[in-house]
Design a protein around this motif. Structure first.
Motif, PDB file in Angstrom:
ATOM      1  N   SER A  24       0.828  -1.207   0.000  1.00  0.00           N
ATOM      2  CA  SER A  24       0.000   0.000   0.000  1.00  0.00           C
ATOM      3  C   SER A  24       0.862   1.257   0.000  1.00  0.00           C
ATOM      4  CB  SER A  24      -0.937   0.005   1.212  1.00  0.00           C
ATOM      5  OG  SER A  24      -1.895  -1.023   1.104  1.00  0.00           O
ATOM      6  N   TYR A  28       0.444   3.783  -2.977  1.00  0.00           N
ATOM      7  CA  TYR A  28      -0.056   5.127  -2.735  1.00  0.00           C
ATOM      8  C   TYR A  28       1.034   6.183  -2.826  1.00  0.00           C
ATOM      9  CZ  TYR A  28      -4.835   3.931  -2.207  1.00  0.00           C
ATOM     10  OH  TYR A  28      -6.107   3.527  -2.508  1.00  0.00           O
ATOM     11  N   ALA A 132      -6.117   1.475  -7.953  1.00  0.00           N
ATOM     12  CA  ALA A 132      -6.398   1.808  -6.555  1.00  0.00           C
ATOM     13  C   ALA A 132      -7.729   1.218  -6.092  1.00  0.00           C
ATOM     14  CB  ALA A 132      -6.403   3.321  -6.366  1.00  0.00           C
ATOM     15  N   GLN A 136      -6.800  -1.446  -1.860  1.00  0.00           N
ATOM     16  CA  GLN A 136      -7.117  -1.453  -0.434  1.00  0.00           C
ATOM     17  C   GLN A 136      -8.075  -2.570  -0.057  1.00  0.00           C
ATOM     18  OE1 GLN A 136      -8.422   2.573   0.463  1.00  0.00           O
ATOM     19  NE2 GLN A 136      -6.407   3.098   1.255  1.00  0.00           N
ATOM     20  N   THR A 159      -2.805  -1.667   6.482  1.00  0.00           N
ATOM     21  CA  THR A 159      -3.071  -1.240   5.107  1.00  0.00           C
ATOM     22  C   THR A 159      -3.149   0.273   5.032  1.00  0.00           C
ATOM     23  OG1 THR A 159      -4.341  -3.265   4.740  1.00  0.00           O
ATOM     24  CG2 THR A 159      -4.634  -1.498   3.147  1.00  0.00           C
ATOM     25  N   THR A 163      -0.756   3.376   3.429  1.00  0.00           N
ATOM     26  CA  THR A 163      -1.096   4.482   2.532  1.00  0.00           C
ATOM     27  C   THR A 163      -0.521   5.794   3.057  1.00  0.00           C
ATOM     28  OG1 THR A 163      -3.210   5.026   3.605  1.00  0.00           O
ATOM     29  CG2 THR A 163      -3.248   3.329   1.920  1.00  0.00           C
ATOM     30  N   GLN A 167       2.135   8.218   1.232  1.00  0.00           N
ATOM     31  CA  GLN A 167       1.952   9.659   1.100  1.00  0.00           C
ATOM     32  C   GLN A 167       3.151  10.405   1.680  1.00  0.00           C
ATOM     33  OE1 GLN A 167      -1.904  10.933   2.300  1.00  0.00           O
ATOM     34  NE2 GLN A 167      -1.450  13.106   2.120  1.00  0.00           N
TER      35      GLN A 167
END
Length: 448
Positions: A24, A28, A132, A136, A159, A163, A167
Motif C-alpha cells: 500500500s 499510494y 487503486a 485497499q 493497510t 497508505t 503519502q
C-alpha cells in the motif's frame, strides 16, 4: 452454522500485514505524487498558463478522474477477488499502478503536442484509479482474514498506515523536486518521482507473490465454493451495509482537501507560503499518522469500532475549520501544529478503523466486492471534492471558510453510517456478515 475458520499458519498474520503495509505504501506513493503534481506542476505543464485559475481547476479535476474510474475498477476487481482470491488481485493492482505512473513521467507536455497532452494524462490517471480500486479492498481482506479474531482492527490498520507511509514518501520525494529552479522543475524535475515508480512494480511483485491465500477464503472455496456472481449476492444480502460503506467512505474528503486543495491554497499568491514548507506539513502529519493509526485501531479492538470511528469523523469536521483558518492567517507554526493534529491525530481515528469496520460487515464470499464497491463509490465523491472546493473558494480561491463548511458537511454521512451500523469487534471471523435470526445466539465472545 458456520464452520470455525482455521487459524493462519504461525507468522502469516504478520507477513500479510507487512505485505499490505509495504504494498500500500508503494502503491499510494504513486497515487499521491500525482496529487502533489496536480497542485504544483500540472497547471503549468499540461494546461493553458494564460489563465492560471482555470488551469489549476482543470488540473485538480484530473486528480478526481481517477476517483471516477474507481467504481468501475471496483466492480471488475471485486468480482474476481471474490472468485480467484485476494493474492492475485493484490499483485495485479500493484503492477498496474507502477506502469501507469511511470508512463505519466514520460508524457509530452502541452507545449510539445497541444491538447493531446492532457488527454494522455487523463488516460494514465484512469489506469491509476482502476488499480487503486482493488488495492485497499484486497489488502484489507487479506489482513482481516489472516488476523487473530481479537486483533483484526490492529492488523488491518497496517493497510491504511501503509497508505500514509506512501503519502509521506511521496511528499519527501517532492520536497527537493519542488525546490528546483522553476525552469528545471517544469522541464525534467517533476518527471523524476514518476519514473521512480517502476521500482514499485518490481518490489511489490517480489513481496506479494510469496503470500499465502487466506484460511477463510480457502475454506470457503473448499466447502461451499466461491460465488459465481458476487455482486448479485452482495446487493441481495448486504445492500444496507454497502450504503453504509459508501457513506462512510466520504470521510476521505478530509484527506483530499488537506492534501491537494489546502496545498494549492497555501502556496497561492493570496497566502504566499513556500511549496517546500507546506510539503513538510504533510510529511510531518503523515509521520504522526504512522504511529496514530495502529494505536487507534488497537483501541478499537478493546472498546469497539464505532466509538473510535466517530471520534475521527466528527473530530475531522471541526478540525478542518481550524486548519484552513490557520493557513489564512499566514502563520506557518500555527499551520504546522494544526495540520499535524488534524490529519496526523484526529483523522487517523477514522482512517485506522475503517478497514476492519467495513470488512467486518460482510461475509467471506463477498467481502472484497463489498469493500471495493462501497469504498470506491464514496471515494469517487471524495476525489472530486477537490474540484468542488476550488469552485467554492471563489474566483480568487481565498474563501477558505466555505471550503471548511463543505468538508464538514461531507463528514455528516460517515457519522450517520457509524451510528446505524452494528458493533462487530467481538464477532468471530466465521460469523461476520451473518443475517440469520439465531446470529446473536451463535456468536461467541472473543477473549481479550
Amino acid at each position: 452454522m458456520s464452520v470455525p475458520v482455521p487459524s493462519a499458519p504461525p507468522g502469516q498474520p504478520k507477513k500479510a500485514a507487512t505485505a499490505a503495509w509495504i504494498g500500500s505504501a508503494l502503491e499510494y506513493y504513486d497515487f499521491f505524487i500525482y496529487g502533489s503534481a496536480a497542485a504544483l506542476i500540472f497547471p503549468k505543464v499540461f494546461f493553458d498558463e494564460s489563465d492560471p485559475a482555470t488551469a489549476t481547476l482543470l488540473s485538480l479535476a484530473t486528480f478526481g478522474v481517477a476517483y471516477a474510474a474507481r467504481p468501475v475498477g471496483a466492480l471488475f476487481l471485486g468480482h474476481f477477488g471474490d472468485r480467484v482470491g485476494r493474492k492475485k488481485i493484490m499483485v495485479f493492482t500493484l503492477i498496474l499502478m507502477g506502469v501507469s505512473t511511470f508512463l505519466i513521467g514520460c508524457l509530452p507536455t502541452r507545449a510539445q503536442v497541444g491538447t493531446l497532452a492532457p488527454v494522455l494524462l487523463v488516460l494514465c490517471r484512469v489506469l491509476q484509479g482502476i488499480s487503486a480500486a482493488g488495492e485497499q479492498a484486497s489488502a484489507n481482506s487479506m489482513t482481516l482474514e489472516h488476523a487473530p479474531p481479537n486483533r483484526r482492527g490492529f492488523f488491518t490498520s497496517f493497510t491504511l498506515s501503509g497508505t500514509q507511509g506512501g503519502q509521506l514518501l511521496a511528499t519527501l520525494v517532492f520536497i527537493p523536486v519542488a525546490a528546483l529552479p522553476e525552469d528545471q522543475l517544469l522541464s525534467w524535475g517533476w518527471r523524476v518521482p514518476f519514473w521512480m515508480s517502476i521500482a514499485v512494480a518490481v518490489v511489490g511483485y517480489v513481496i506479494r507473490r510469496k503470500l499465502e491465500e487466506t484460511p477463510a477464503f480457502a475454506q470457503q472455496a473448499a466447502t461451499e465454493g466461491v460465488v459465481k456472481l458476487p455482486l448479485v449476492v452482495l446487493l441481495r444480502e448486504h445492500w444496507a451495509d454497502v450504503l453504509r460503506v459508501i457513506a462512510g467512505a466520504l470521510i476521505a474528503s478530509v484527506s483530499t482537501i488537506f492534501t491537494v486543495w489546502a496545498l494549492a491554497y497555501a502556496t497561492s499568491d493570496a497566502v504566499g507560503m513556500s511549496r517546500s514548507s507546506m510539503l513538510w506539513v504533510g510529511a510531518l502529519a503523515n509521520l504522526v499518522a504512522l504511529a496514530a493509526i495502529p494505536l487507534w485501531a488497537a483501541l478499537s479492538d478493546r472498546i469497539g469500532r464505532r466509538p473510535v470511528y466517530l471520534i475521527g469523523a466528527a473530530g475531522s469536521a471541526v478540525m478542518m475549520f481550524l486548519y484552513l483558518w490557520s493557513i489564512s492567517t499566514g502563520s506557518y507554526p500555527l499551520t504546522l501544529l494544526l495540520g499535524i493534529i488534524t490529519f496526523g491525530v484526529v483523522y487517523s481515528a477514522a482512517n485506522g478503523v475503517w478497514p476492519s469496520f467495513y470488512g467486518e460487515m460482510f461475509t467471506t464470499r463477498v467481502r472484497l466486492s463489498g469493500m471495493a464497491i462501497g469504498t470506491q463509490i464514496g471515494f469517487a465523491v471524495a476525489g472530486f471534492a477537490v474540484t468542488f472546493a476550488a469552485q467554492i473558494a471563489g474566483p480568487d480561491g481565498t474563501d477558505w471558510s466555505s471550503v471548511a463548511l463543505f468538508t464538514a458537511a461531507l463528514c455528516v454521512p460517515p457519522v450517520i453510517a457509524v451510528l446505524t451500523a452494528r458493533e462487530t469487534h467481538k464477532v468471530p471471523t466465521e460469523h461476520l456478515g451473518e443475517r440469520t435470526p439465531g446470529e446473536t445466539a451463535q456468536r461467541e465472545t472473543v477473549t481479550a
